[in-house]
Design a protein around this motif. Structure first.
Motif, PDB file in Angstrom:
ATOM      1  N   GLU A  67       4.899 -26.042 107.981  1.00  0.00           N
ATOM      2  CA  GLU A  67       5.626 -24.873 107.510  1.00  0.00           C
ATOM      3  C   GLU A  67       5.259 -23.679 108.375  1.00  0.00           C
ATOM      4  O   GLU A  67       4.155 -23.619 108.933  1.00  0.00           O
ATOM      5  N   LEU A  68       6.180 -22.733 108.473  1.00  0.00           N
ATOM      6  CA  LEU A  68       5.847 -21.447 109.074  1.00  0.00           C
ATOM      7  C   LEU A  68       5.081 -20.610 108.063  1.00  0.00           C
ATOM      8  O   LEU A  68       5.371 -20.645 106.866  1.00  0.00           O
ATOM      9  N   GLU A  69       4.110 -19.851 108.550  1.00  0.00           N
ATOM     10  CA  GLU A  69       3.334 -18.985 107.674  1.00  0.00           C
ATOM     11  C   GLU A  69       4.031 -17.639 107.506  1.00  0.00           C
ATOM     12  O   GLU A  69       4.627 -17.129 108.455  1.00  0.00           O
ATOM     13  N   PRO A  70       3.949 -17.055 106.334  1.00  0.00           N
ATOM     14  CA  PRO A  70       4.488 -15.694 106.154  1.00  0.00           C
ATOM     15  C   PRO A  70       3.661 -14.698 106.957  1.00  0.00           C
ATOM     16  O   PRO A  70       2.443 -14.831 107.067  1.00  0.00           O
ATOM     17  N   GLU A  71       4.329 -13.734 107.529  1.00  0.00           N
ATOM     18  CA  GLU A  71       3.646 -12.697 108.305  1.00  0.00           C
ATOM     19  C   GLU A  71       3.362 -11.484 107.431  1.00  0.00           C
ATOM     20  O   GLU A  71       4.000 -11.260 106.407  1.00  0.00           O
ATOM     21  N   GLY A  72       2.399 -10.680 107.848  1.00  0.00           N
ATOM     22  CA  GLY A  72       2.132  -9.408 107.192  1.00  0.00           C
ATOM     23  C   GLY A  72       1.277  -9.487 105.954  1.00  0.00           C
ATOM     24  O   GLY A  72       1.152  -8.497 105.235  1.00  0.00           O
ATOM     25  N   LEU A  73       0.668 -10.647 105.677  1.00  0.00           N
ATOM     26  CA  LEU A  73      -0.178 -10.750 104.496  1.00  0.00           C
ATOM     27  C   LEU A  73      -1.561 -10.172 104.781  1.00  0.00           C
ATOM     28  O   LEU A  73      -2.140 -10.419 105.843  1.00  0.00           O
ATOM     29  N   SER A  74      -2.104  -9.439 103.830  1.00  0.00           N
ATOM     30  CA  SER A  74      -3.490  -9.004 103.919  1.00  0.00           C
ATOM     31  C   SER A  74      -4.389 -10.227 103.766  1.00  0.00           C
ATOM     32  O   SER A  74      -3.941 -11.289 103.299  1.00  0.00           O
ATOM     33  N   PRO A  75      -5.676 -10.128 104.131  1.00  0.00           N
ATOM     34  CA  PRO A  75      -6.574 -11.269 103.912  1.00  0.00           C
ATOM     35  C   PRO A  75      -6.582 -11.750 102.464  1.00  0.00           C
ATOM     36  O   PRO A  75      -6.570 -12.957 102.213  1.00  0.00           O
ATOM     37  N   ALA A  76      -6.590 -10.813 101.507  1.00  0.00           N
ATOM     38  CA  ALA A  76      -6.597 -11.218 100.096  1.00  0.00           C
ATOM     39  C   ALA A  76      -5.314 -11.947  99.720  1.00  0.00           C
ATOM     40  O   ALA A  76      -5.339 -12.963  99.008  1.00  0.00           O
ATOM     41  N   ALA A  77      -4.177 -11.446 100.201  1.00  0.00           N
ATOM     42  CA  ALA A  77      -2.906 -12.104  99.909  1.00  0.00           C
ATOM     43  C   ALA A  77      -2.834 -13.462 100.601  1.00  0.00           C
ATOM     44  O   ALA A  77      -2.249 -14.417 100.067  1.00  0.00           O
ATOM     45  N   TYR A  78      -3.448 -13.555 101.778  1.00  0.00           N
ATOM     46  CA  TYR A  78      -3.436 -14.846 102.477  1.00  0.00           C
ATOM     47  C   TYR A  78      -4.244 -15.884 101.701  1.00  0.00           C
ATOM     48  O   TYR A  78      -3.880 -17.070 101.668  1.00  0.00           O
TER      49      TYR A  78
END
Length: 400
Positions: free
Chosen positions: A53-64
């Motif tokens: 899968e492609l990873e979502p961009e723009g996530l903070s470390p906590a959101a990741y």
């Protein structure tokens, strides 16, 4: 029959297609399925995986971390090998364990020590591992002072980011003015001091560099497999001298690597790099992740990726030694397949607090091709690590 092991690699290096190959060709003849995620739809690791899968961009470390926990639950991941946001992920190890996923990564304290090279150098010096002279610089004036002192001692100066990996940002400083010499032939890491100073002075933010002498060859990368009991199961050095590569078990390289791996609890896979400063080896860098060249140890008759997965699952392989050392070799490039069709790019610019269940373009699973493809005591060490994480040296501090 043993169940299939489900392994996830997130946004990893292209060379880890070989890591994936070795997991599938494991000596236990255990079925392995590999999930891969990446930000580049044309990364070869996506094509080499069973599902991707492609990873979502723009996530903070906590959101990741939330995204990663959701991936593990949805995909039934048994072993997660994190590269991107490793520090944030290992800080939530118990949550991943509750989801049934083992992290193939060191504890957060070890990751924190070696995230910053200055903190790392201070920490390993405390346990007797030699390091080169170094200066942390944040301004043009500090850079000039560091270069002047190094050159007065007869050394060439180089710099690299205080935090980073893979040689990104490494440059060698010269006193020659920019000319056609720099434009002839292939790009070079050499940069004139005057241009570097101009760039630093014009930058909107201060730099954060480590300045040190250019170190001599050979470069030796020691790959270590360390258990949760802080005991090294395997340590093998990979040598690099120009184009020539080889292997070594010489204790001048392995002993300090063991001190670091065991003393700082670099559980599972780590890579500890040394070069020569004069007549002695000194530490160059510590990676708290599998090295891109780890697969090269297969030339010594060992499958280290699989041994690491076994260890992560609680199946301790015990102390290991390569049955032989492979002959010297060179590294050449070769073709690897990509996905037949690139998928649309991810949406970018998401705010840090965006929900992580934003739909992402999926890459359908494609069956993977089969067959070949083109010193100090532990208390002292823990104290040094804690002190190092608690506070690093001031800007411009230098050590010899």
């Amino acid at each position: 029959m043993a169940s299939c092991v489900r392994v996830w690699l997130n946004r990893t290096y292209a060379e880890n297609v070989f890591f994936m190959d070795q997991l599938r060709r494991n000596p236990s003849d255990r079925a392995v399925e590999i999930h891969a995620t990446h930000g580049d739809p044309d990364s070869p690791v996506l094509a080499a995986a069973d599902t991707a899968e492609l990873e979502p961009e723009g996530l903070s470390p906590a959101a990741y971390v939330e995204y990663a926990l959701a991936q593990c639950a949805r995909r039934g991941i048994d072993v997660f090998v994190p590269r991107l946001h490793q520090g944030a992920i290992v800080a939530h190890r118990t949550e991943f364990e509750a989801a049934g996923t083992a992290l193939l990564a060191p504890p957060p304290e070890a990751v924190a020590v070696f995230h910053d090279k200055v903190i790392a150098y201070e920490a390993v010096q405390a346990i007797g591992v030699p390091v080169p002279p170094w200066w942390r610089v944040r301004s043009a004036d500090e850079l000039v002072r560091a270069v002047d002192e190094l050159e007065a001692l007869g050394h060439r100066a180089c710099f690299k980011p205080a935090s980073g990996a893979g040689g990104v940002g490494y440059r060698v400083i010269t006193r020659t003015s920019f000319s056609l010499t720099q434009l002839n032939g292939f790009p070079s890491p050499h940069v004139p001091l005057e241009l570097v100073l101009e760039a630093v002075r014009q930058a909107e933010e201060p730099v954060d560099w480590l300045v040190m002498p250019v170190l001599g060859q050979p470069e030796v990368s020691v790959d270590c497999l360390t258990g949760p009991d802080n005991r090294v199961r395997l340590a093998v050095g990979r040598t690099k001298n120009g184009r020539r590569r080889g292997f070594t078990l010489h204790e001048q390289w392995l002993e300090p690597a063991r001190w670091i791996a065991e003393g700082f609890g670099l559980h599972h896979l780590s890579n500890i790099q040394f070069r020569m400063f004069g007549e002695r080896p000194v530490l160059m860098d510590v990676n708290t992740r599998p090295a891109g060249g780890l697969h090269q140890l297969s030339l010594c008759g060992v499958n280290v990726p699989w041994a690491a997965v076994r260890l992560a699952l609680g199946d301790d392989p015990g102390e290991m030694a390569p049955p032989f050392l492979g002959q010297d070799y060179s590294v050449v490039s070769g073709p690897r397949p990509l996905r037949p069709v690139s998928v649309p790019q991810q949406r970018t610019g998401l705010p840090a607090d965006s929900p992580v269940d934003v739909p992402t373009p999926a890459l359908s699973g494609v069956p993977a091709p089969s067959g070949p493809r083109t010193a100090a005591g532990s208390d002292q060490v823990r104290t040094a690590a804690a002190d190092a994480v608690a506070g690093g040296p001031a800007w411009g501090t230098h050590h010899r």
